[in-house]
Design an enzyme around this catalytic site. Structure first.
Site, PDB file in Angstrom:
ATOM      1  N   ALA A  32     -14.901  -5.594  10.684  1.00 57.18           N
ATOM      2  CA  ALA A  32     -14.575  -7.022  10.758  1.00 57.18           C
ATOM      3  C   ALA A  32     -13.174  -7.281  10.234  1.00 57.18           C
ATOM      4  O   ALA A  32     -12.400  -8.050  10.827  1.00 57.18           O
ATOM      5  CB  ALA A  32     -15.598  -7.832   9.974  1.00 57.18           C
ATOM      6  N   GLY A  91       0.824  -1.210   0.000  1.00 55.53           N
ATOM      7  CA  GLY A  91       0.000   0.000   0.000  1.00 55.53           C
ATOM      8  C   GLY A  91       0.849   1.247   0.000  1.00 55.53           C
ATOM      9  O   GLY A  91       0.483   2.279   0.579  1.00 55.53           O
ATOM     10  N   ALA A  92       2.002   1.190  -0.696  1.00 54.95           N
ATOM     11  CA  ALA A  92       3.003   2.247  -0.597  1.00 54.95           C
ATOM     12  C   ALA A  92       2.737   3.431  -1.514  1.00 54.95           C
ATOM     13  O   ALA A  92       3.478   4.413  -1.460  1.00 54.95           O
ATOM     14  CB  ALA A  92       4.386   1.673  -0.896  1.00 54.95           C
ATOM     15  N   SER A 141      -6.773  -0.404  12.494  1.00 49.70           N
ATOM     16  CA  SER A 141      -7.573   0.823  12.584  1.00 49.70           C
ATOM     17  C   SER A 141      -8.195   0.880  13.962  1.00 49.70           C
ATOM     18  O   SER A 141      -8.372  -0.156  14.620  1.00 49.70           O
ATOM     19  CB  SER A 141      -8.669   0.817  11.517  1.00 49.70           C
ATOM     20  OG  SER A 141      -9.612   1.854  11.737  1.00 49.70           O
ATOM     21  N   LYS A 188     -10.612  -5.199  10.078  1.00 49.87           N
ATOM     22  CA  LYS A 188      -9.580  -4.603  10.926  1.00 49.87           C
ATOM     23  C   LYS A 188      -9.497  -5.299  12.287  1.00 49.87           C
ATOM     24  O   LYS A 188      -8.416  -5.385  12.886  1.00 49.87           O
ATOM     25  CB  LYS A 188      -9.835  -3.108  11.086  1.00 49.87           C
ATOM     26  CG  LYS A 188      -9.666  -2.323   9.783  1.00 49.87           C
ATOM     27  CD  LYS A 188      -8.259  -2.460   9.204  1.00 49.87           C
ATOM     28  CE  LYS A 188      -8.016  -1.547   8.023  1.00 49.87           C
ATOM     29  NZ  LYS A 188      -6.630  -1.632   7.514  1.00 49.87           N
ATOM     30  N   TYR A 198     -15.742  -3.355   7.145  1.00 46.01           N
ATOM     31  CA  TYR A 198     -14.468  -2.702   7.449  1.00 46.01           C
ATOM     32  C   TYR A 198     -14.014  -3.051   8.869  1.00 46.01           C
ATOM     33  O   TYR A 198     -12.864  -3.455   9.090  1.00 46.01           O
ATOM     34  CB  TYR A 198     -14.595  -1.192   7.285  1.00 46.01           C
ATOM     35  CG  TYR A 198     -13.299  -0.448   7.470  1.00 46.01           C
ATOM     36  CD1 TYR A 198     -12.306  -0.502   6.498  1.00 46.01           C
ATOM     37  CD2 TYR A 198     -13.049   0.305   8.612  1.00 46.01           C
ATOM     38  CE1 TYR A 198     -11.102   0.176   6.663  1.00 46.01           C
ATOM     39  CE2 TYR A 198     -11.844   0.983   8.781  1.00 46.01           C
ATOM     40  CZ  TYR A 198     -10.876   0.919   7.807  1.00 46.01           C
ATOM     41  OH  TYR A 198      -9.685   1.574   7.969  1.00 46.01           O
ATOM     42  N   VAL A 243      -2.208  -7.335  -3.289  1.00 42.27           N
ATOM     43  CA  VAL A 243      -2.082  -8.179  -2.097  1.00 42.27           C
ATOM     44  C   VAL A 243      -3.189  -9.213  -1.991  1.00 42.27           C
ATOM     45  O   VAL A 243      -3.095 -10.139  -1.182  1.00 42.27           O
ATOM     46  CB  VAL A 243      -2.033  -7.336  -0.799  1.00 42.27           C
ATOM     47  CG1 VAL A 243      -0.804  -6.442  -0.777  1.00 42.27           C
ATOM     48  CG2 VAL A 243      -3.319  -6.533  -0.597  1.00 42.27           C
TER      49      VAL A 243
END
Length: 271
Positions: free
Chosen positions: A169, A25-26, A154, A171, A167, A76
């Site tokens: 779930a 995620g760069a 998060s 994280k 979301y 990914v």
């Protein structure tokens, strides 16, 4: 409109000279800020992302800081691509020392509106993608008999709101993954921790502001201003502030810290 600050300008430490950092995620956001922070501190950096232009731009910025850096296309969600990227990194630099799993997406819909495809893609990216990344990194870190994995979770991994089922779930699952991998790699001297950022000024949070703010009858700017007041520090984080914690977790100062999920959220979730 406020613009994200990707780098802390006054970093003087050089804790990672000759180390190799792999960041998923760069291409921007927290992942991009992490890539730049490790480059500032002397690490060679592999930037992994599906967004080619942004990914190469971050890698170029890293090279401008005096280190070697490459941009590798990597989804990914696809295990073979993750494995191949790590093999390329090891072939170039001889191994891996630091991994930051920052690739992620946000989706948020009322429960009845979450489609099976939306649920699956969110978990495949945020949780399964991190699993593939941790799994691919493990043998290289074992050989080093040390190193660090930092998973970007998060505050939604520890608390939740309406219309965030998929979301939250993903994280929350990432925190569980972090603990399990930490247990497995601890005998090899490898630390594995999660960071749980609060609202951070990235493209993703602007997307959240547009979606959720629109649902609440607010402009994105109004929604962000409201969220800034949710936390005791009274502001939205900058990406470099999350990257600084990632750098600490990968440093020798954190060698006795593993299996933790650390809130970096201005005091919003206190535990």
């Amino acid at each position: 409109m406020l613009e994200p600050v990707m780098m802390r300008p006054d970093v003087g430490a050089r804790r990672f000279v000759e180390k190799v950092a792999v960041i998923t995620g760069a291409a921007g956001g927290i992942g991009g800020a992490c890539a730049l922070r490790f480059a500032q501190e002397g690490a060679n950096v592999a930037c992994l992302d599906i967004e080619a232009a942004g990914n190469e731009a971050i890698a170029a910025q890293c090279r401008g800081l005096g280190v070697d850096a490459i941009a590798l296309p990597c989804d990914v969600r696809v295990a073979e691509q993750v494995d191949a990227a790590f093999a390329q990194v090891a072939a170039r630099w001889g191994g891996v020392d630091i991994v930051v799993a920052a690739a992620g997406i946000y989706t948020g819909s009322p429960l009845e509106e979450v489609s099976a495809a939306q649920w699956a893609d969110t978990l495949q990216t945020n949780l399964t993608g991190a699993f593939y990344t941790n799994r691919a990194a493990a043998p290289y870190l074992r050989r080093r008999k040390g190193g660090s994995i930092v998973n970007i979770s998060s505050m939604a991994g520890k608390t939740s709101w309406p219309a965030t089922a998929e979301y939250s779930a993903s994280k929350s699952g990432l925190i569980g993954l972090t603990r399990s991998v930490a247990m497995e790699l601890a005998p090899y001297g490898v630390t594995v921790n999660a960071i749980c950022p609060g609202n951070t000024l990235t493209a993703m949070v602007r997307q959240v502001a547009a979606i959720v703010g629109g649902r609440e009858g607010l402009s994105p700017e109004e929604w962000l201003a409201m969220r800034a007041q949710d936390c005791p520090l009274g502001r939205i984080a900058q990406p470099w502030e999350i990257a600084g914690v990632a750098a600490f977790l990968a440093s020798d100062d954190a060698r006795y810290l593993t299996g933790q999920a650390i809130e970096v959220d201005g005091g919003m979730v206190m535990a």
